[in-house]
Structure formats: C-alpha cells, structure tokens
Design a protein around this motif. Structure first.
Motif, PDB file in Angstrom:
ATOM      1  N   GLY A  15       0.827  -1.206   0.000  1.00  0.00           N
ATOM      2  CA  GLY A  15       0.000   0.000   0.000  1.00  0.00           C
ATOM      3  C   GLY A  15       0.860   1.255   0.000  1.00  0.00           C
ATOM      4  N   ILE A  16       1.919   1.234   0.806  1.00  0.00           N
ATOM      5  CA  ILE A  16       2.834   2.381   0.857  1.00  0.00           C
ATOM      6  C   ILE A  16       3.529   2.554  -0.489  1.00  0.00           C
ATOM      7  N   LEU A  17       4.020   1.437  -1.016  1.00  0.00           N
ATOM      8  CA  LEU A  17       4.755   1.471  -2.291  1.00  0.00           C
ATOM      9  C   LEU A  17       3.877   2.014  -3.420  1.00  0.00           C
ATOM     10  N   VAL A  18       2.659   1.489  -3.498  1.00  0.00           N
ATOM     11  CA  VAL A  18       1.748   1.878  -4.570  1.00  0.00           C
ATOM     12  C   VAL A  18       1.215   3.290  -4.330  1.00  0.00           C
ATOM     13  N   GLY A  19       1.028   3.648  -3.048  1.00  0.00           N
ATOM     14  CA  GLY A  19       0.534   4.980  -2.734  1.00  0.00           C
ATOM     15  C   GLY A  19       1.557   6.052  -3.062  1.00  0.00           C
ATOM     16  N   LEU A  20       2.815   5.753  -2.811  1.00  0.00           N
ATOM     17  CA  LEU A  20       3.849   6.781  -2.979  1.00  0.00           C
ATOM     18  C   LEU A  20       4.236   6.989  -4.438  1.00  0.00           C
ATOM     19  N   PHE A  21       4.292   5.915  -5.188  1.00  0.00           N
ATOM     20  CA  PHE A  21       4.853   6.034  -6.538  1.00  0.00           C
ATOM     21  C   PHE A  21       3.836   5.626  -7.591  1.00  0.00           C
ATOM     22  N   ARG A  22       3.648   6.528  -8.536  1.00  0.00           N
ATOM     23  CA  ARG A  22       2.676   6.287  -9.594  1.00  0.00           C
ATOM     24  C   ARG A  22       3.087   5.087 -10.449  1.00  0.00           C
ATOM     25  N   LYS A  23       4.400   4.932 -10.613  1.00  0.00           N
ATOM     26  CA  LYS A  23       4.878   3.815 -11.448  1.00  0.00           C
ATOM     27  C   LYS A  23       4.521   2.478 -10.812  1.00  0.00           C
ATOM     28  N   SER A  24       4.737   2.357  -9.512  1.00  0.00           N
ATOM     29  CA  SER A  24       4.421   1.082  -8.878  1.00  0.00           C
ATOM     30  C   SER A  24       2.913   0.862  -8.845  1.00  0.00           C
TER      31      SER A  24
END
Lengths: 258, 267
Positions: free
Chosen positions: B93-102
C-alpha cells in the motif's frame, strides 16, 4: 540595512484558464533591502499572493528575474520562510514538535532554539498541546516560530492574520514587530488591510489588479512603535487610501467589475 | 442534600454505567427469554440448547483443556495470517501509494486477485500446500491483505496538498516527507484497514478450519456438528465472537492512542 537582499525585475506571470491566458503580474519591479519590512496591499485578484509564491519558489513559469542575494530562486527552501493564511500546522504533532518538524528535538542546540522561540512567541506552557487545542492566533504564532527556527533570510507572510479577530490581529501585529526588531529578519507581508500595512511596513507596495502591477510604493518613515491614532499615521493611511481609490475608479471605467 | 444530588445526577445525564448497561439490555433480555422458553420446552433443546446447557458445556470443555488448546491453535493461525497479509498490505500500500509507477505496475493485478472469492481458491491452496498450516495461514492472509492495502493507499493519496507545500517550504527531504508527513497523515486510514483486516482474519480462520482441519475451534465445531452436540457449536460461536471482540478492542485502544491528536465528533 542597505544591502539589496531581494531583487525583482521585469517580472511577468500568466495563468492559463478555461477562458484563455490571464496575466496575473505585469512588469513588477521591486528591490528589497536587508532588514526591511515591506507590506504589499491590493484588492483580491491583484496577484499579491502570486508574487509572494514566486519569491518563495512555490510558483514557477514566470518571465523576468527574481534573485535572493544575487542567486536566482531555484525552488522552495528554508532560506525563504513562508507563513500561509491558515496556520498549516501538522495536526499530529505537538507545538514543540511542529516547530522542530523534520529537525530532531533531541539535539541540544535544536532544543535550545525551540525553547527560545517558544519564549519569543509567548507560548510557554503550550509546548505539549496539539494544534486542535490552540486558538487561531496561537496556532499562527507556532507557524511563525516554525519558520524562524530555520533562520530564513527573508520571511514571506501571505495574509497571516486575515482569519483572526480584530483584537487578536492587533496583538499579533505587535508580536511580529517585536520579532522583527529583535531578529531583523527581512519581511514581505501581504495584506488587504490598510491599517495593518501602514502599521507594520517601512514601505507599502500598492498593487492594482488585472493585470497585477505595482501602482505606487509609499515609504512609511514613522518611528516604531507606531500608534494608529496619531495624525501622521492617519495622513499616511489616507495617502494609501487615495492611491486605492484611483484603482477603484480605474476598475469602474474599465468595466471589468469584481 | 445528597438525595437531591443523586436525583440530579440520575435525572440530568446518564452515568457511564447506565450507558454501558444500554448495550447489555438487548442481548440480556434475549438470553432470559431464551432460557425461559427452553426451560418450558417451548423450543427444541436439540436446535436451541438453553444458555444454561451451553454454559455447562463451556465449563466441561474448558476444564478438560480442549477449548484452550484449540483456541491457542486458532489464535496462532489467525494472528500469523493477519500479520502476513496485513504486513504485506501495508508494505505494498505504501509502495503503490507513494509512486505512480508502482501503482501502474501492481495495482491492476492486485485488484484482480481481490475479486477472486477466498472460497474459490481453497481447492487450489489445498492442492498446492496440503491441508497443513500453510494453506490455512495463506487463506487468512489473502483476506487480511486487501483492507490494509486499499486503506493505506487511500490514506497516502489523501494527504493534504497544503501540508505538502509546507514540507517543501520547510525543506523536508524526500524521506522526511514520507516519514513525517505522508505516513502520519495516512494513519487514520491505516488503522481502519487494520481493524477490517483483523475481522476478516477471524472469518477466514473459520472458513479454513471448517473445510479441512484436525484442530482449532472451527474443527471443534464441525466435529461437534457430526455428533449433533449443538451446545459445543454454540460455545465455538461464542468463543469466536469473544476473540474477535477482544482483538478489535485492542486495536481500538492502539488507534485511540495513535490518533489522540484528532479533533473529531465523539458522538
């Protein structure tokens, strides 16, 4: 005083809107000396906030030159403190942690500076309070302390007392002047209140709207602390007001309306 | 004088005990009605054993130790599934929330997996991992993953842009922006996700244990069903409810501690 700290030359800024390009600022020229207290006044939509945000590095896409100590403004940073109209404190941090923000309170020198600033903005006893427990004036004082901790070269204030009641506002003006006299931080203070502009500034910059440009710069050579009831204060106030009325006339004949 | 004070306190505002009593009113009266109806044989003792019989069965099970060993096994399963799924949900969730690419890379696939019902993957999980602990823990983890994942993502994307501006003006580094701004701002959502996940973990546990198991509260219940030992089934239901309530209360206490800065309507 004397050294030019901030220099704005041939500043133009346009916004693209649905109705086409709107010029927000036209040919703005302003030289600010170190230690000066500049107040900027104008009706809403005159671009005074835009001007401030450009100096802060928050708005880009302008033409012209804006330099701080000779260097072009690259982006936002701690050398340019910014106080917003709302306090914008982090709601999950206590007063002292808000002031420190990203800096470690555990470090003795940070701790000492934060304590000094709490003293300076007269918030003793509220170090552990959360923003929701503060009044508007107190919260704005925390925001000022937060900016001052970073020892900015210039402090930019965007109608910081606009949301406060008259008494709190008068008190905050005194607090701010007190801070300015002690720290000699250069200030640019945007307001739409004529009294406030004359009470605080060394110079009052009057902006006119559509497109935003400087109409006049009126030096205020009254000694501090100023009293709003004196004749000389009222004369200057009228001078600013007169400059404004011309702006109003212009607007009426222009047919632009508000 | 004291009488008057007492009268005022009861008439004016209901005390804490009165408010707590309010929640017990409905279940309490149902229990009494149930016991009375069962006692006079007006409802089937086979389908609806009386509260007293259920309590007896509870005492027998707990004194023999069966109940506690099964509960321990179930709790370990639910907790490890929750930690695995919730932990991964938080991380992604953090990864996807922070970065549009992920987000572009991961979110569509994850949403696809979300739409697959847990029950539908049970046969596969049993084929892949057998009927041992792995398949159960993974089944629970699948359920626990999504509430934390989605709420973390939403919390991060809901960060106030005005505060972002402040972080720029104050010269926050990218890492400080994440640690000092984005994550604290997402905590209310994350805690909501954690609570939903924990609830789903207990639900997933029941599914896993009823399907294929030789231990745990769910097994105890399905075993009792085969012998038509209805009171034990009720005991299992009550234990699940109590365990769920307990874990939710713990999370709520943590939540209240973490969110004491919030200024919101208290009811």
């Amino acid at each position: 005083m004397g050294e030019i700290l901030l220099s704005i030359t041939q500043l133009n800024k346009s916004f693209g809107t649905a109705g086409g390009q709107v010029q927000a600022l036209r040919n703005v020229e302003l030289q600010v000396q170190e230690g000066e207290f500049i107040t900027v006044i104008g009706p809403s939509g005159c671009g005074k906030s835009t001007l401030l945000r450009i100096v802060a590095g928050l708005d880009t896409g302008y033409t012209g030159r804006v330099t701080l100590e000779g260097a072009e403004i690259g982006g936002p940073g701690i050398d340019k403190g910014f106080i917003f109209q709302e306090h914008r404190l982090f709601p999950w941090l206590t007063v002292e942690k808000n002031i420190a923000s990203d800096l470690p309170l555990g470090k003795p020198e940070i701790r000492r500076k934060v304590d000094e600033l709490i003293e300076l903005v007269k918030l003793n006893g509220f170090e552990q309070a959360y923003p929701r427990e503060l009044s508007g004036g107190m919260a704005q004082r925390v925001a000022i302390a937060r900016a001052l901790l970073r020892s900015p070269k210039i402090l930019l204030l965007d109608e910081p007392f606009g949301a406060l009641d008259a008494f709190t506002r008068a008190h905050m003006q005194t607090v701010l002047l007190d801070i300015w006299r002690r720290n000699r931080t250069t200030m640019i203070f945007v307001t739409h209140d004529i009294d406030e502009a004359v009470f605080l500034g060394n110079r009052v910059v009057i902006l006119e709207p559509r497109p935003g440009q400087i109409r006049r710069i009126i030096p205020v050579d009254l000694p501090y602390p100023r009293k709003k009831t004196t004749n000389s204060f009222q004369e200057l106030r009228l001078k600013v007001l007169n400059a404004f009325e011309k702006v109003d006339e212009l607007e009426l004949t222009d047919g632009a309306g508000i | 004088m004291t009488q008057r004070a007492a009268a005022v306190s009861t008439a004016g505002r209901p005390g804490k005990a009165a408010i707590a009593g309010l929640g017990l009113l409905l279940p309490g009266s149902i229990l009494i009605l149930w016991q009375v109806l069962g006692h006079y044989g007006m409802i089937s003792g086979m389908l609806f054993p009386t509260p007293y019989t259920i309590a007896e069965s509870f005492v027998t099970l707990s004194s023999s130790g069966d109940l506690w060993s099964n509960l321990r096994i179930s709790a370990v399963r639910a907790l490890s599934g929750f930690l695995l799924g919730g932990g991964l949900g938080l991380l992604l969730g953090i990864l996807v929330g922070l970065f549009r690419k992920s987000e572009k890379l991961l979110d569509p696939s994850l949403q696809m997996i979300r739409m697959i019902p847990s029950l539908a993957v049970v046969p596969l999980f049993i084929l892949w991992f057998g009927i041992g602990e792995e398949s159960k823990v993974l089944l629970i983890a699948k359920g626990a993953f999504f509430p934390v994942y989605i709420n973390t993502f939403m919390g991060i994307r809901g960060t106030d842009n005005k505060l972002f501006e402040v972080s720029k003006v104050l010269g926050f580094s990218r890492i400080k922006q994440i640690i000092r701004l984005v994550l604290p701002a997402a905590v209310p959502n994350i805690m909501l996700g954690v609570r939903l996940s924990l609830g789903l973990s207990w639900l997933g546990l029941v599914v896993a244990e009823l399907i294929a198991s030789t231990s745990g509260i769910g097994y105890m219940m399905s075993d009792a069903r085969q012998f038509a030992d209805t009171p034990v089934v009720f005991v299992g239901i009550i234990v699940f409810a109590a365990a769920g309530l307990l874990s939710d209360t713990i999370v709520r206490l943590i939540e209240r501690r973490l969110l004491r800065w919030q200024d919101s309507y208290q009811g």
